[in-house]
Scaffold this motif. Structure first.
Motif, PDB file in Angstrom:
ATOM      1  N   GLU A  84       0.651  -1.177   0.145  1.00 60.74           N
ATOM      2  CA  GLU A  84      -0.163   0.307   0.307  1.00 60.74           C
ATOM      3  C   GLU A  84       0.753   1.333  -0.101  1.00 60.74           C
ATOM      4  OE1 GLU A  84      -2.458  -3.710   1.881  1.00 60.74           O
ATOM      5  OE2 GLU A  84      -0.442  -2.432   2.407  1.00 60.74           O
ATOM      6  N   GLN A  85       1.791   1.068   0.502  1.00 57.74           N
ATOM      7  CA  GLN A  85       2.786   2.244   0.059  1.00 57.74           C
ATOM      8  C   GLN A  85       4.240   2.634  -1.353  1.00 57.74           C
ATOM      9  OE1 GLN A  85       4.910   0.937   4.530  1.00 57.74           O
ATOM     10  NE2 GLN A  85       5.859   3.157   3.577  1.00 57.74           N
ATOM     11  N   VAL A  86       3.247   1.350  -2.332  1.00 57.44           N
ATOM     12  CA  VAL A  86       3.842   1.658  -3.665  1.00 57.44           C
ATOM     13  C   VAL A  86       2.938   2.006  -4.605  1.00 57.44           C
ATOM     14  CG1 VAL A  86       4.783   0.330  -4.958  1.00 57.44           C
ATOM     15  CG2 VAL A  86       5.980   0.091  -2.859  1.00 57.44           C
ATOM     16  N   TRP A  87       2.757   2.393  -5.599  1.00 52.50           N
ATOM     17  CA  TRP A  87       2.634   3.052  -6.958  1.00 52.50           C
ATOM     18  C   TRP A  87       2.971   2.970  -7.768  1.00 52.50           C
ATOM     19  CZ3 TRP A  87      -3.249   2.991  -7.494  1.00 52.50           C
ATOM     20  CH2 TRP A  87      -3.913   3.944  -8.121  1.00 52.50           C
ATOM     21  N   ALA A  88       1.971   2.216  -8.815  1.00 51.45           N
ATOM     22  CA  ALA A  88       2.626   2.378 -10.116  1.00 51.45           C
ATOM     23  C   ALA A  88       1.667   2.838 -11.430  1.00 51.45           C
ATOM     24  CB  ALA A  88       3.109   0.631 -10.943  1.00 51.45           C
ATOM     25  N   ALA A  89       2.538   3.557 -12.109  1.00 52.92           N
ATOM     26  CA  ALA A  89       1.976   3.851 -13.737  1.00 52.92           C
ATOM     27  C   ALA A  89       2.790   3.379 -14.714  1.00 52.92           C
ATOM     28  CB  ALA A  89       1.820   5.936 -12.851  1.00 52.92           C
ATOM     29  N   LEU A 100       1.813  15.699  -9.155  1.00 51.11           N
ATOM     30  CA  LEU A 100       1.239  17.087  -9.697  1.00 51.11           C
ATOM     31  C   LEU A 100      -0.106  17.623  -9.438  1.00 51.11           C
ATOM     32  CD1 LEU A 100       4.584  17.313  -9.179  1.00 51.11           C
ATOM     33  CD2 LEU A 100       4.566  19.055 -10.973  1.00 51.11           C
ATOM     34  N   THR A 101      -0.677  16.347  -9.553  1.00 48.84           N
ATOM     35  CA  THR A 101      -2.098  16.644  -9.672  1.00 48.84           C
ATOM     36  C   THR A 101      -2.788  17.060  -8.740  1.00 48.84           C
ATOM     37  OG1 THR A 101      -2.283  16.061 -12.125  1.00 48.84           O
ATOM     38  CG2 THR A 101      -4.305  15.290 -11.072  1.00 48.84           C
ATOM     39  N   ALA A 102      -2.090  16.238  -7.733  1.00 41.99           N
ATOM     40  CA  ALA A 102      -2.766  16.111  -6.542  1.00 41.99           C
ATOM     41  C   ALA A 102      -2.140  17.235  -5.825  1.00 41.99           C
ATOM     42  CB  ALA A 102      -2.462  14.616  -5.625  1.00 41.99           C
ATOM     43  N   PHE A 103      -0.860  17.535  -5.733  1.00 45.01           N
ATOM     44  CA  PHE A 103      -0.385  18.866  -4.684  1.00 45.01           C
ATOM     45  C   PHE A 103      -0.079  20.468  -5.212  1.00 45.01           C
ATOM     46  CE2 PHE A 103       0.672  14.762  -3.001  1.00 45.01           C
ATOM     47  CZ  PHE A 103       0.237  14.149  -2.273  1.00 45.01           C
ATOM     48  N   ASP A 251      -2.634   7.073  -1.028  1.00 48.73           N
ATOM     49  CA  ASP A 251      -4.100   7.219  -0.993  1.00 48.73           C
ATOM     50  C   ASP A 251      -5.154   8.481  -1.708  1.00 48.73           C
ATOM     51  OD1 ASP A 251      -5.001   5.157   0.073  1.00 48.73           O
ATOM     52  OD2 ASP A 251      -4.826   5.799   1.962  1.00 48.73           O
ATOM     53  N   MET A 252      -3.885   9.834  -1.486  1.00 50.47           N
ATOM     54  CA  MET A 252      -4.267  10.333  -1.983  1.00 50.47           C
ATOM     55  C   MET A 252      -4.314  10.870  -3.681  1.00 50.47           C
ATOM     56  SD  MET A 252      -2.656  13.712   0.604  1.00 50.47           S
ATOM     57  CE  MET A 252      -3.501  14.255   2.094  1.00 50.47           C
ATOM     58  N   VAL A 253      -3.394  10.395  -4.403  1.00 53.85           N
ATOM     59  CA  VAL A 253      -2.246  10.344  -5.347  1.00 53.85           C
ATOM     60  C   VAL A 253      -3.634   9.150  -6.650  1.00 53.85           C
ATOM     61  CG1 VAL A 253      -1.113   9.250  -7.327  1.00 53.85           C
ATOM     62  CG2 VAL A 253      -0.279  10.871  -5.396  1.00 53.85           C
ATOM     63  N   ARG A 254      -4.318   8.573  -5.690  1.00 52.39           N
ATOM     64  CA  ARG A 254      -5.543   7.560  -6.004  1.00 52.39           C
ATOM     65  C   ARG A 254      -6.400   7.622  -6.909  1.00 52.39           C
ATOM     66  NH1 ARG A 254      -6.250   4.481  -2.105  1.00 52.39           N
ATOM     67  NH2 ARG A 254      -7.702   2.486  -3.629  1.00 52.39           N
ATOM     68  N   ILE A 255      -6.434   8.937  -5.562  1.00 56.21           N
ATOM     69  CA  ILE A 255      -7.703   9.925  -5.965  1.00 56.21           C
ATOM     70  C   ILE A 255      -7.747  10.484  -7.089  1.00 56.21           C
ATOM     71  CG2 ILE A 255      -9.109  12.966  -5.109  1.00 56.21           C
ATOM     72  CD1 ILE A 255      -8.077  11.785  -2.778  1.00 56.21           C
ATOM     73  N   VAL A 256      -6.880  11.090  -8.288  1.00 59.06           N
ATOM     74  CA  VAL A 256      -6.458  11.404  -9.166  1.00 59.06           C
ATOM     75  C   VAL A 256      -5.927  11.148 -10.685  1.00 59.06           C
ATOM     76  CG1 VAL A 256      -6.089  13.746  -8.129  1.00 59.06           C
ATOM     77  CG2 VAL A 256      -4.254  12.413  -8.911  1.00 59.06           C
ATOM     78  N   ARG A 257      -6.077   9.343 -10.160  1.00 64.42           N
ATOM     79  CA  ARG A 257      -5.291   8.649 -10.962  1.00 64.42           C
ATOM     80  C   ARG A 257      -6.606   8.466 -12.561  1.00 64.42           C
ATOM     81  NH1 ARG A 257      -6.322   3.205  -8.851  1.00 64.42           N
ATOM     82  NH2 ARG A 257      -9.144   3.587  -8.910  1.00 64.42           N
TER      83      ARG A 257
END
Length: 365
Positions: A84-89, A100-103, A251-257
């Motif tokens: 859950e601490q790793v995110w891929a794209a 940058l979209t999130a923050f 989790d914040m980044v998941r909002i904008v994916r």
């Protein structure tokens, strides 16, 4: 007919390094070694399995891939993270765009220290953010003593730190990174923290004794470390990047994916490559040795060479670097004209490519 292109895009051209069909191409920091036959075979099998259900959407959370990436980071850096601490794209470029979209965004600032990766201002522009670049010193180091005041002046939502840095190849001193993180706890908009992103696209090539910023994740909840499979894994064509951070940031980044942003084919191919990480890491050792040998040879030629923890070397200086670049092209060698005035950058290739570059440079100087 006039089309409603955003004003800040008028006159802009797409990002991209020069592409030329030459015998020796050493300009985009690619891994010079193609995947081994067993890796290719594993990818083919897993992709074939994935295609049997292409009528269905992929796992939008890519959880199995994130677990594999967490396992890889534990082996590579000694830092154990939950999936859950790793995110891929799709490449670390998309990871950066999501961050940058999130923050960041309108009325928010993104701060970096130049020279650095030339896409950073474009990421910021695309989200309507304000980009601020602070010049590094003559040795390409950040003046850390000045950073707290700079953070208070600009109040950046995001601080971008490439380490090893592109195009210089230099790594950020761990003490300097800790100092920046300490100063960033309340330096963002409205007293929030600044999100500090350490871009470790070339992290696997760092020299022995140079730690990864991953080691600081447990201490600083506003830290993000980005990585890619394009370089060390020799998988630039796969377009798979990822980040490690707190669960809250993920989790914040998941909002904008975008929905289902990572295809089933990409996930399958990436997991196959990760299954052969030991073999791929052997290539990294060879590239590191060849980089150090190439840097030594350039110094023997009387050139300045920036200390590199990446898979490329920045060297100079030249009164007319474009003329040198062009003479290399005329001799069938393509490198990159990028970075501070007077400097050039060459990717570490296979030994025969490195030798061809050195011989061409001796004639082109």
């Amino acid at each position: 007919m006039k089309l409603p292109l955003r004003p800040e895009f008028v006159g802009e051209v797409p990002y991209g390094a020069p592409q030329m069909e030459l015998p020796v191409v050493l300009n985009t920091n690619e891994n010079p070694y193609p995947p081994a036959p067993e890796v290719v075979a594993e990818i083919a099998v897993r992709v074939a399995e994935a295609t049997a259900s292409l009528n269905r959407y992929p796992d939008r959370e890519a959880f199995a891939l994130r677990a594999d990436l967490a396992g890889y980071l534990a082996a590579e850096s000694g830092v154990r993270l939950a999936p859950e601490q790793v995110w891929a794209a799709n490449g670390s470029n998309e990871v950066m765009a999501q961050l940058l979209t999130a923050f960041a965004g309108p009325s928010r600032t993104v701060l970096t220290f130049t020279p650095s990766y030339s896409m950073y201002p474009e990421y910021t522009r695309n989200v309507y953010g304000r980009f601020v670049a602070v010049e590094r010193g003559a040795d390409f180091a950040i003046d850390v003593a000045a950073v707290p005041a700079q953070l208070q002046v600009y109040r950046p939502a995001v601080v971008l730190l490439a380490s090893p840095n592109n195009p210089t190849g230099t790594a950020l001193d761990p003490a300097d990174l800790r100092a920046i993180l300490e100063a960033s706890a309340q330096s963002g908009p409205e007293g929030a923290a600044s999100v500090v992103v350490v871009d470790e696209a070339y992290g696997e090539f760092r020299r022995d004794g140079v730690p990864s910023a991953l080691e600081l994740l447990g201490r600083y909840p506003n830290l993000v470390v980005t990585r890619t499979m394009s370089k060390a894994f020799g998988a630039a064509g796969l377009r798979l990047g990822y980040m490690a951070a707190s669960r809250e940031i993920v989790d914040m980044v998941r909002i904008v994916r975008l929905p289902y942003h990572l295809s089933a084919v990409s996930q399958a191919a990436a997991r196959a490559a990760l299954a052969h990480r030991a073999l791929l890491m052997e290539q990294v050792g060879q590239i590191r040795a060849d980089r150090d040998a190439l840097a030594a040879e350039l110094r023997q030629m009387g050139l300045q060479v920036a200390d590199s923890d990446a898979n490329f070397v920045m060297f100079g200086t030249f009164e007319d670097r474009h003329a040198v670049w062009q003479r290399l092209v005329d001799r069938g060698v393509l490198i990159r004209e990028v970075g501070p005035a007077g400097w050039l950058r060459v990717t570490v290739g296979q030994p025969k490519e490195n030798a061809a570059f050195v011989e061409a440079l001796k004639e082109a100087r």
